[in-house]
Write a protein that holds these residues in place. Structure first.
Motif, PDB file in Angstrom:
ATOM      1  N   SER A 122       0.738  -1.163  -0.172  1.00  8.11           N
ATOM      2  CA  SER A 122      -0.029   0.123   0.057  1.00  8.11           C
ATOM      3  C   SER A 122       0.990   1.227  -0.115  1.00  8.11           C
ATOM      4  CB  SER A 122      -0.809   0.027   1.276  1.00  8.11           C
ATOM      5  OG  SER A 122      -0.337   0.196   2.384  1.00  8.11           O
ATOM      6  N   ASP A 123       0.221   2.520   0.053  1.00 11.90           N
ATOM      7  CA  ASP A 123       1.141   3.514  -0.455  1.00 11.90           C
ATOM      8  C   ASP A 123       0.790   4.719   0.716  1.00 11.90           C
ATOM      9  OD1 ASP A 123      -1.524   4.460  -1.004  1.00 11.90           O
ATOM     10  OD2 ASP A 123      -0.791   5.244  -3.150  1.00 11.90           O
ATOM     11  N   ASN A 124       0.011   4.371   1.816  1.00 16.08           N
ATOM     12  CA  ASN A 124      -0.224   5.400   2.892  1.00 16.08           C
ATOM     13  C   ASN A 124      -0.021   4.702   4.296  1.00 16.08           C
ATOM     14  OD1 ASN A 124      -3.282   4.709   3.667  1.00 16.08           O
ATOM     15  ND2 ASN A 124      -2.917   4.452   1.395  1.00 16.08           N
ATOM     16  N   PHE A 125       0.076   5.502   5.385  1.00 17.03           N
ATOM     17  CA  PHE A 125       0.246   4.903   6.487  1.00 17.03           C
ATOM     18  C   PHE A 125      -1.171   4.403   7.357  1.00 17.03           C
ATOM     19  CE2 PHE A 125       3.831   7.942   6.870  1.00 17.03           C
ATOM     20  CZ  PHE A 125       4.825   6.914   6.955  1.00 17.03           C
ATOM     21  N   ILE A 147       8.684   2.279   0.599  1.00 10.84           N
ATOM     22  CA  ILE A 147       9.730   3.054  -0.317  1.00 10.84           C
ATOM     23  C   ILE A 147       9.740   4.728   0.022  1.00 10.84           C
ATOM     24  CG2 ILE A 147      10.269   1.326  -1.958  1.00 10.84           C
ATOM     25  CD1 ILE A 147       8.329   2.935  -3.820  1.00 10.84           C
ATOM     26  N   TYR A 148      10.611   5.410  -0.273  1.00 10.71           N
ATOM     27  CA  TYR A 148      10.509   6.776  -0.215  1.00 10.71           C
ATOM     28  C   TYR A 148      11.773   7.162  -0.915  1.00 10.71           C
ATOM     29  CZ  TYR A 148      11.169  11.502   1.730  1.00 10.71           C
ATOM     30  OH  TYR A 148      11.371  12.818   1.825  1.00 10.71           O
ATOM     31  N   THR A 177       3.339  15.287   8.508  1.00 14.30           N
ATOM     32  CA  THR A 177       4.929  15.179   8.715  1.00 14.30           C
ATOM     33  C   THR A 177       5.660  14.342   7.746  1.00 14.30           C
ATOM     34  OG1 THR A 177       4.659  13.474  10.369  1.00 14.30           O
ATOM     35  CG2 THR A 177       4.800  15.681  11.017  1.00 14.30           C
ATOM     36  N   VAL A 178       5.075  13.485   6.992  1.00 12.98           N
ATOM     37  CA  VAL A 178       5.870  12.670   6.258  1.00 12.98           C
ATOM     38  C   VAL A 178       4.861  12.683   4.835  1.00 12.98           C
ATOM     39  CG1 VAL A 178       6.366  10.241   5.696  1.00 12.98           C
ATOM     40  CG2 VAL A 178       6.476  11.096   7.942  1.00 12.98           C
ATOM     41  N   PRO A 179       5.689  12.876   3.771  1.00 13.14           N
ATOM     42  CA  PRO A 179       4.888  13.112   2.680  1.00 13.14           C
ATOM     43  C   PRO A 179       4.239  11.707   1.994  1.00 13.14           C
ATOM     44  CG  PRO A 179       6.987  14.070   2.482  1.00 13.14           C
ATOM     45  CD  PRO A 179       7.013  13.252   3.596  1.00 13.14           C
ATOM     46  N   ASN A 180       3.142  11.680   1.826  1.00 11.56           N
ATOM     47  CA  ASN A 180       2.509  10.198   1.139  1.00 11.56           C
ATOM     48  C   ASN A 180       2.582  10.287  -0.256  1.00 11.56           C
ATOM     49  OD1 ASN A 180       1.441   8.479   2.963  1.00 11.56           O
ATOM     50  ND2 ASN A 180      -0.316   9.713   3.656  1.00 11.56           N
ATOM     51  N   CYS A 181       2.321   9.002  -0.597  1.00 13.59           N
ATOM     52  CA  CYS A 181       2.367   8.453  -1.963  1.00 13.59           C
ATOM     53  C   CYS A 181       2.511   9.365  -3.317  1.00 13.59           C
ATOM     54  CB  CYS A 181       0.787   7.907  -2.191  1.00 13.59           C
ATOM     55  SG  CYS A 181      -0.408   8.880  -1.467  1.00 13.59           S
TER      56      CYS A 181
ATOM     57  N   SER B  75       6.200   5.375   3.760  1.00 16.86           N
ATOM     58  CA  SER B  75       4.741   4.973   3.420  1.00 16.86           C
ATOM     59  C   SER B  75       4.550   4.419   1.977  1.00 16.86           C
ATOM     60  CB  SER B  75       3.638   5.945   3.741  1.00 16.86           C
ATOM     61  OG  SER B  75       3.887   7.156   3.013  1.00 16.86           O
ATOM     62  N   GLY B  76       5.537   4.875   1.144  1.00 19.06           N
ATOM     63  CA  GLY B  76       5.240   4.652  -0.215  1.00 19.06           C
ATOM     64  C   GLY B  76       5.364   3.349  -0.661  1.00 19.06           C
ATOM     65  N   GLY B  77       4.661   3.222  -1.838  1.00 22.36           N
ATOM     66  CA  GLY B  77       4.282   1.781  -2.337  1.00 22.36           C
ATOM     67  C   GLY B  77       4.355   1.865  -3.808  1.00 22.36           C
TER      68      GLY B  77
END
Lengths: 364, 77
Positions: A122-125, A147-148, A177-181, B75-77
């Motif tokens: 997935s791509d989000n917390f 990944i980041y 605080t953390v950039p998403n997708c 968070s990335g995927g």
């Protein structure tokens, strides 16, 4: 005689018995994106008997830089369904089940119960914590990858009494605080590397060979080629906290987060028509025209040169003839650092119908 | 004590480097975090976990090792 799996079967560590284990295994992949694509590709090719794919999103042209299961012919199609079509060609001997829906607190437990191993792509917390907690409740091993930009993390959680994601990061980070997708870039090959490592963990778990990456976080930097293996300790408290709340699990709701932003919005869900800038990204000659709303017309191919016309103080609702160009417009605006942009999934004629029914005054 | 500090992901962007070596005389991991927070004010509102000698540990842990790593969630995927 050779068969599809002969290169597996001649390995003494696998053999026919190992291949039979793979064909009896059931694996669910959450998200058919950058990580999900390589995972799906390798576990399908390896002959995992039952492969589930859940993803609500559709294939966008900006996905093709790294989501290698898809081609131009998949654009606009649901990712789970598009992946199933490609994978059935890759391996017609296995059973592939596509769930073209969002993973939620309501469907997760029942879904996870049907599988042996869950893979998080997935791509989000919010989804990552949902997947972790559902794996604890259903007692399923979780093959984690994230990944980041140029860096990746891999681990196996909840495996043979090992630690969970919450033992590593107890709670989701504070919002923003953390950039998403979709807000950040990523080197295309990175999810290929990290996803392939996840597929490797899936195979090791099923085959019972090698050392499963449990209790360790593998970190990889694609620019420096540096790797680290950090030891994670189990926190019983984190498991107890999740299990204590398990009867209320399906009452929880996903908050509006990045997934919602990258999702389409229905004109029916637009509540306040006043503080919104509607943007028609069709060519000037395209009919029918939508009236009764404050609309600016910027054709998609001129959008990048007209960013000064975008009202940063308002929410931007973008539409076109069918909801496809508007989606591209949203990713273009986001990549230009403009937030609060949504793509209306209905086309212009459906929007007109809706406005008629709602009797939005046609006074402009 | 000479300590090498490694920064991952977003944290490396805040500190503008992936690694640095400092001479530090504090006691616990919390001390070193305080020191880094004042050196890099943007670090304060970032989420990360700390590893010492390749092992994730709490901030109460005493500094024993030569290598500390600051690890944010991805968070990335």
């Amino acid at each position: 005689m050779t068969n599809r799996y002969s290169r597996h079967i001649i390995l003494s560590e696998i053999g026919q018995a190992g291949q039979d284990k793979l064909s009896r295994a059931k694996v669910l992949v959450v998200g058919a994106g950058g990580l999900g694509c390589p995972v799906l590709q390798y576990v399908a090719a390896a002959g995992i008997g039952t492969l589930g794919i859940i993803d609500f999103d559709v294939v966008d042209i900006s996905n093709l830089q790294r989501q290698v299961l898809f081609g131009t012919s998949s654009l606009g199609k649901n990712k789970a369904l598009a992946a199933k079509i490609r994978l059935e060609d890759l391996n017609p001997e296995i059973s592939i089940i596509a769930y073209a829906e969002k993973l939620t607190y309501q469907n997760a437990l029942e879904l996870f119960n049907n599988y042996d191993i869950i893979v998080d792509g997935s791509d989000n917390f919010e989804t990552r914590y949902l997947v972790n907690d559902a794996c604890i409740i259903t007692n399923k091993p979780l093959v984690f990858g994230a990944i980041y930009k140029f860096e990746g993390q891999v681990s196996v959680f909840n495996y043979q009494n090992g630690p969970s994601y919450r033992c590593l990061f107890p709670n989701p980070p504070q919002k923003d605080t953390v950039p998403n997708c979709s807000e950040i870039g990523v080197l295309g090959v990175l999810p290929g590397i990290i996803g392939s490592m996840q597929a490797n963990e899936v195979l090791k778990i099923i085959l019972g060979i090698g050392n499963v990456l449990s209790g360790k976080l593998f970190c990889y930097n694609a620019l420096t080629s540096q790797t680290s293996n950090l030891k994670i300790s189990k926190s019983e408290e984190q498991f107890e906290n999740v299990l204590k709340e398990k009867h209320h699990f399906n009452e929880r709701q996903l908050e509006i987060d990045c997934e919602f932003q990258s999702d389409d919005i229905s004109i029916e869900d637009v509540l306040d028509f006043k503080n919104i800038q509607f943007i028609d990204v069709r060519e000037a000659h395209e009919q029918p025209k939508v009236k009764g709303l404050e609309i600016i017309n910027i054709p998609l191919n001129q959008l990048g040169n007209n960013l000064e016309k975008i009202d940063l103080s308002k929410e931007k609702m973008i539409f076109c003839q069918s909801g496809i160009r508007s989606k591209h417009a949203v990713s273009l605006l986001r990549n230009s650092g403009i937030s609060k942009c949504y793509s209306i999934k209905e086309g212009a004629s459906n929007i007109i119908e809706f406005l008629k029914e709602k009797q939005v005054p046609n006074d402009r | 004590m000479i300590i090498t500090i490694k920064y991952f992901g977003l944290i490396a962007e805040v500190t503008s480097q992936e690694e640095e070596t400092i001479d530090f005389s504090g006691n616990t991991i919390a001390d070193i975090i305080n020191f880094l927070n004042s050196k890099y004010p943007d670090l304060k509102n970032k989420d990360f976990q700390v590893a010492q000698n390749q092992e994730l540990i709490s901030e109460k842990t005493k500094i024993t090792g030569q290598e500390i790593a600051l690890l944010p969630p991805f968070s990335g995927g």
